[in-house]
Design a protein around this motif. Structure first.
Motif, PDB file in Angstrom:
ATOM      1  N   ALA A 164       0.810  -1.224   0.000  1.00  0.00           N
ATOM      2  CA  ALA A 164       0.000   0.000   0.000  1.00  0.00           C
ATOM      3  C   ALA A 164       0.843   1.276   0.000  1.00  0.00           C
ATOM      4  CB  ALA A 164      -0.963   0.004   1.186  1.00  0.00           C
ATOM      5  N   PRO A 165       1.825   1.386  -0.891  1.00  0.00           N
ATOM      6  CA  PRO A 165       2.588   2.639  -0.963  1.00  0.00           C
ATOM      7  C   PRO A 165       1.718   3.744  -1.551  1.00  0.00           C
ATOM      8  CG  PRO A 165       3.167   1.247  -2.807  1.00  0.00           C
ATOM      9  CD  PRO A 165       2.248   0.433  -1.941  1.00  0.00           C
ATOM     10  N   PRO A 166       1.976   5.011  -1.184  1.00  0.00           N
ATOM     11  CA  PRO A 166       1.190   6.104  -1.762  1.00  0.00           C
ATOM     12  C   PRO A 166       1.459   6.284  -3.246  1.00  0.00           C
ATOM     13  CG  PRO A 166       2.983   6.962  -0.425  1.00  0.00           C
ATOM     14  CD  PRO A 166       2.933   5.492  -0.172  1.00  0.00           C
ATOM     15  N   ALA A 167       2.616   5.817  -3.700  1.00  0.00           N
ATOM     16  CA  ALA A 167       2.961   5.901  -5.122  1.00  0.00           C
ATOM     17  C   ALA A 167       4.118   4.958  -5.375  1.00  0.00           C
ATOM     18  CB  ALA A 167       3.356   7.327  -5.507  1.00  0.00           C
ATOM     19  N   LEU A 168       4.284   4.560  -6.640  1.00  0.00           N
ATOM     20  CA  LEU A 168       5.424   3.766  -7.063  1.00  0.00           C
ATOM     21  C   LEU A 168       6.175   4.538  -8.129  1.00  0.00           C
ATOM     22  CD1 LEU A 168       4.068   0.103  -7.440  1.00  0.00           C
ATOM     23  CD2 LEU A 168       5.637   0.957  -5.694  1.00  0.00           C
ATOM     24  N   ILE A 169       7.500   4.522  -8.052  1.00  0.00           N
ATOM     25  CA  ILE A 169       8.336   5.091  -9.101  1.00  0.00           C
ATOM     26  C   ILE A 169       9.104   3.941  -9.727  1.00  0.00           C
ATOM     27  CG2 ILE A 169      10.101   6.803  -9.684  1.00  0.00           C
ATOM     28  CD1 ILE A 169       9.522   8.153  -7.001  1.00  0.00           C
ATOM     29  N   ILE A 170       9.031   3.808 -11.050  1.00  0.00           N
ATOM     30  CA  ILE A 170       9.727   2.706 -11.705  1.00  0.00           C
ATOM     31  C   ILE A 170      10.565   3.235 -12.862  1.00  0.00           C
ATOM     32  CG2 ILE A 170       7.869   1.114 -11.099  1.00  0.00           C
ATOM     33  CD1 ILE A 170       7.118   1.099 -14.113  1.00  0.00           C
ATOM     34  N   SER A 171      11.468   2.392 -13.332  1.00  0.00           N
ATOM     35  CA  SER A 171      12.303   2.759 -14.466  1.00  0.00           C
ATOM     36  C   SER A 171      11.422   3.111 -15.665  1.00  0.00           C
ATOM     37  CB  SER A 171      13.225   1.596 -14.834  1.00  0.00           C
ATOM     38  OG  SER A 171      14.020   1.218 -13.727  1.00  0.00           O
ATOM     39  N   ALA A 184      15.003  -8.735  -6.373  1.00  0.00           N
ATOM     40  CA  ALA A 184      15.748  -8.327  -5.179  1.00  0.00           C
ATOM     41  C   ALA A 184      14.929  -7.304  -4.406  1.00  0.00           C
ATOM     42  CB  ALA A 184      17.102  -7.743  -5.562  1.00  0.00           C
ATOM     43  N   VAL A 185      15.061  -7.327  -3.091  1.00  0.00           N
ATOM     44  CA  VAL A 185      14.331  -6.389  -2.235  1.00  0.00           C
ATOM     45  C   VAL A 185      15.247  -5.893  -1.129  1.00  0.00           C
ATOM     46  CG1 VAL A 185      12.089  -7.483  -2.675  1.00  0.00           C
ATOM     47  CG2 VAL A 185      13.450  -8.230  -0.731  1.00  0.00           C
ATOM     48  N   LEU A 186      15.033  -4.646  -0.723  1.00  0.00           N
ATOM     49  CA  LEU A 186      15.733  -4.100   0.434  1.00  0.00           C
ATOM     50  C   LEU A 186      14.905  -2.944   0.969  1.00  0.00           C
ATOM     51  CD1 LEU A 186      19.528  -3.569   0.903  1.00  0.00           C
ATOM     52  CD2 LEU A 186      17.932  -1.792   1.619  1.00  0.00           C
ATOM     53  N   GLY A 187      14.452  -3.055   2.221  1.00  0.00           N
ATOM     54  CA  GLY A 187      13.634  -2.007   2.823  1.00  0.00           C
ATOM     55  C   GLY A 187      14.449  -0.778   3.154  1.00  0.00           C
ATOM     56  N   GLY A 188      13.840   0.390   3.003  1.00  0.00           N
ATOM     57  CA  GLY A 188      14.532   1.634   3.298  1.00  0.00           C
ATOM     58  C   GLY A 188      15.420   2.071   2.156  1.00  0.00           C
ATOM     59  N   ILE A 224      15.423  -3.218 -13.513  1.00  0.00           N
ATOM     60  CA  ILE A 224      14.206  -2.442 -13.284  1.00  0.00           C
ATOM     61  C   ILE A 224      14.191  -2.001 -11.822  1.00  0.00           C
ATOM     62  CG2 ILE A 224      11.684  -2.468 -13.283  1.00  0.00           C
ATOM     63  CD1 ILE A 224      11.917  -4.765 -15.370  1.00  0.00           C
ATOM     64  N   LEU A 225      14.246  -0.713 -11.608  1.00  0.00           N
ATOM     65  CA  LEU A 225      14.264  -0.154 -10.258  1.00  0.00           C
ATOM     66  C   LEU A 225      12.843   0.235  -9.872  1.00  0.00           C
ATOM     67  CD1 LEU A 225      16.192   0.603  -7.956  1.00  0.00           C
ATOM     68  CD2 LEU A 225      16.494   2.839  -9.042  1.00  0.00           C
ATOM     69  N   ILE A 226      12.410  -0.216  -8.696  1.00  0.00           N
ATOM     70  CA  ILE A 226      11.062   0.067  -8.191  1.00  0.00           C
ATOM     71  C   ILE A 226      11.203   0.725  -6.824  1.00  0.00           C
ATOM     72  CG2 ILE A 226       8.802  -0.881  -7.605  1.00  0.00           C
ATOM     73  CD1 ILE A 226       9.595  -3.367  -9.291  1.00  0.00           C
ATOM     74  N   ASP A 227      10.797   1.978  -6.735  1.00  0.00           N
ATOM     75  CA  ASP A 227      10.874   2.729  -5.490  1.00  0.00           C
ATOM     76  C   ASP A 227       9.467   2.828  -4.903  1.00  0.00           C
ATOM     77  OD1 ASP A 227      10.999   4.734  -3.508  1.00  0.00           O
ATOM     78  OD2 ASP A 227      12.662   5.755  -4.527  1.00  0.00           O
ATOM     79  N   ALA A 228       9.242   2.137  -3.779  1.00  0.00           N
ATOM     80  CA  ALA A 228       7.925   2.139  -3.129  1.00  0.00           C
ATOM     81  C   ALA A 228       7.881   3.028  -1.901  1.00  0.00           C
ATOM     82  CB  ALA A 228       7.533   0.710  -2.755  1.00  0.00           C
ATOM     83  N   GLY A 229       8.989   3.714  -1.601  1.00  0.00           N
ATOM     84  CA  GLY A 229       9.005   4.618  -0.454  1.00  0.00           C
ATOM     85  C   GLY A 229       9.548   3.954   0.800  1.00  0.00           C
ATOM     86  N   HIS A 230      10.180   4.755   1.627  1.00  0.00           N
ATOM     87  CA  HIS A 230      10.836   4.267   2.837  1.00  0.00           C
ATOM     88  C   HIS A 230       9.819   3.639   3.807  1.00  0.00           C
ATOM     89  CE1 HIS A 230      14.794   4.874   5.033  1.00  0.00           C
ATOM     90  NE2 HIS A 230      14.036   4.278   5.936  1.00  0.00           N
ATOM     91  N   TYR A 231       8.740   4.336   4.043  1.00  0.00           N
ATOM     92  CA  TYR A 231       7.739   3.881   5.015  1.00  0.00           C
ATOM     93  C   TYR A 231       7.124   2.549   4.586  1.00  0.00           C
ATOM     94  CZ  TYR A 231       3.565   4.182   8.045  1.00  0.00           C
ATOM     95  OH  TYR A 231       2.581   3.935   8.972  1.00  0.00           O
ATOM     96  N   GLU A 260       4.562   7.896  11.116  1.00  0.00           N
ATOM     97  CA  GLU A 260       4.339   8.849  10.027  1.00  0.00           C
ATOM     98  C   GLU A 260       5.227   8.542   8.826  1.00  0.00           C
ATOM     99  OE1 GLU A 260       4.154  13.036  11.681  1.00  0.00           O
ATOM    100  OE2 GLU A 260       4.890  11.923  13.424  1.00  0.00           O
ATOM    101  N   ASP A 261       4.687   8.809   7.630  1.00  0.00           N
ATOM    102  CA  ASP A 261       5.443   8.626   6.399  1.00  0.00           C
ATOM    103  C   ASP A 261       6.316   9.834   6.124  1.00  0.00           C
ATOM    104  OD1 ASP A 261       6.371   8.123   3.840  1.00  0.00           O
ATOM    105  OD2 ASP A 261       4.496   7.304   3.126  1.00  0.00           O
TER     106      ASP A 261
END
Length: 267
Positions: A164-171, A184-188, A224-231, A260-261
């Protein structure tokens, strides 16, 4: 279970000695609560809102005495503690209300059921291993195989529904129909691990806090880079921590509702 025993149990699993040199894991504020029965509020980031939530629980008859956070309250020694400073205010309230603050950061990132491992479980990755091993069985990030080949658009839909990210940023050049097998995954904040991810052969990398040129680097390296946000990428591990703490029969443990996000996405 007393707080001193809870912390000892936790540190056998995620030893603060494993933290990075720049990090500050362990006790942030200990106002004399070690011998009390642990009543724990778990959060991603220890903020004044979370402290007020703990105090509200006390007023409601639940004597919360420990805020257990992923992010440290103090990264470097403050030069002064003055009225109006958030860290000073947290310390003042912690001592007035007898609430300790403990943080598990880069040590928690490395372990089984830590931040990266939980993301791998959420995506149901198989044959999982660390992106960067640090010692046997531990390491930063996780890389593994999907249960079956997914199109990228299906992977993105899964991330949206489960994190449930507020937005996704992808390549930007990513083909939404491309079939994916290895993720691959890594939180934060995980952009510094891009080179290590490429070496694993992963086709896509879920993480957060990526910059403009890091998306360029990933595109140029066929990742392919997927940025789902730190929170969104770290909060699930806090929920898992609540579940693990319940296995040791604490009097009370709950996930903060005031985490908080720190970011608001305007449509």
């Amino acid at each position: 279970m007393k707080i001193v025993d809870l912390i000892a149990w936790f540190e056998e699993w995620a030893n603060p000695a494993w933290q990075e040199s720049w990090d500050n894991c362990g006790w942030q504020i200990e106002p004399g609560v070690l011998q009390e029965e642990a009543r724990v509020l778990i959060c991603l980031t220890p903020t004044l809102a979370v402290m007020q939530e703990a105090i509200a629980h006390q007023k409601a008859g639940i004597p919360v005495n420990l805020i257990f956070a992923h992010h440290p309250l103090i990264f470097s020694p403050p030069k002064s503690l003055r009225s109006g400073n958030p860290i000073a205010e947290m310390a003042r309230l912690a001592f007035i209300h007898n609430i300790g603050i403990y943080s598990a950061h880069t040590n928690f990132d490395q372990v089984q059921d830590g931040t990266a491992d939980v993301l791998a479980q959420i995506l149901e990755l198989q044959q999982v291993s660390p992106i960067v091993p640090t010692q046997p069985g531990l390491g930063y990030g996780r890389v593994g195989l999907l249960k079956s080949s997914f199109a990228l658009k299906e992977l993105l839909a899964t991330i949206q529904s489960r994190l449930a990210p507020p937005a996704l940023i992808i390549s930007p050049t990513a083909d939404l129909e491309q079939k994916l097998d290895k993720i691959a995954v890594l939180g934060g904040s995980g952009a510094s691990f891009i080179s290590a991810v490429v070496k694993t052969g992963a086709q896509a990398y879920l993480t957060s806090d990526c910059k403009f040129h890091q998306f360029q680097e990933s595109r140029d390296r066929d990742l392919i880079l997927i940025d789902a946000g730190h929170y969104a990428t770290e909060r699930p591990a806090c929920d898992r921590l609540v579940q693990k703490f319940r296995t040791v029969n604490l009097d009370w443990v709950q996930l903060s509702q005031q985490d908080e996000d720190f970011r608001l996405f305007v449509q």
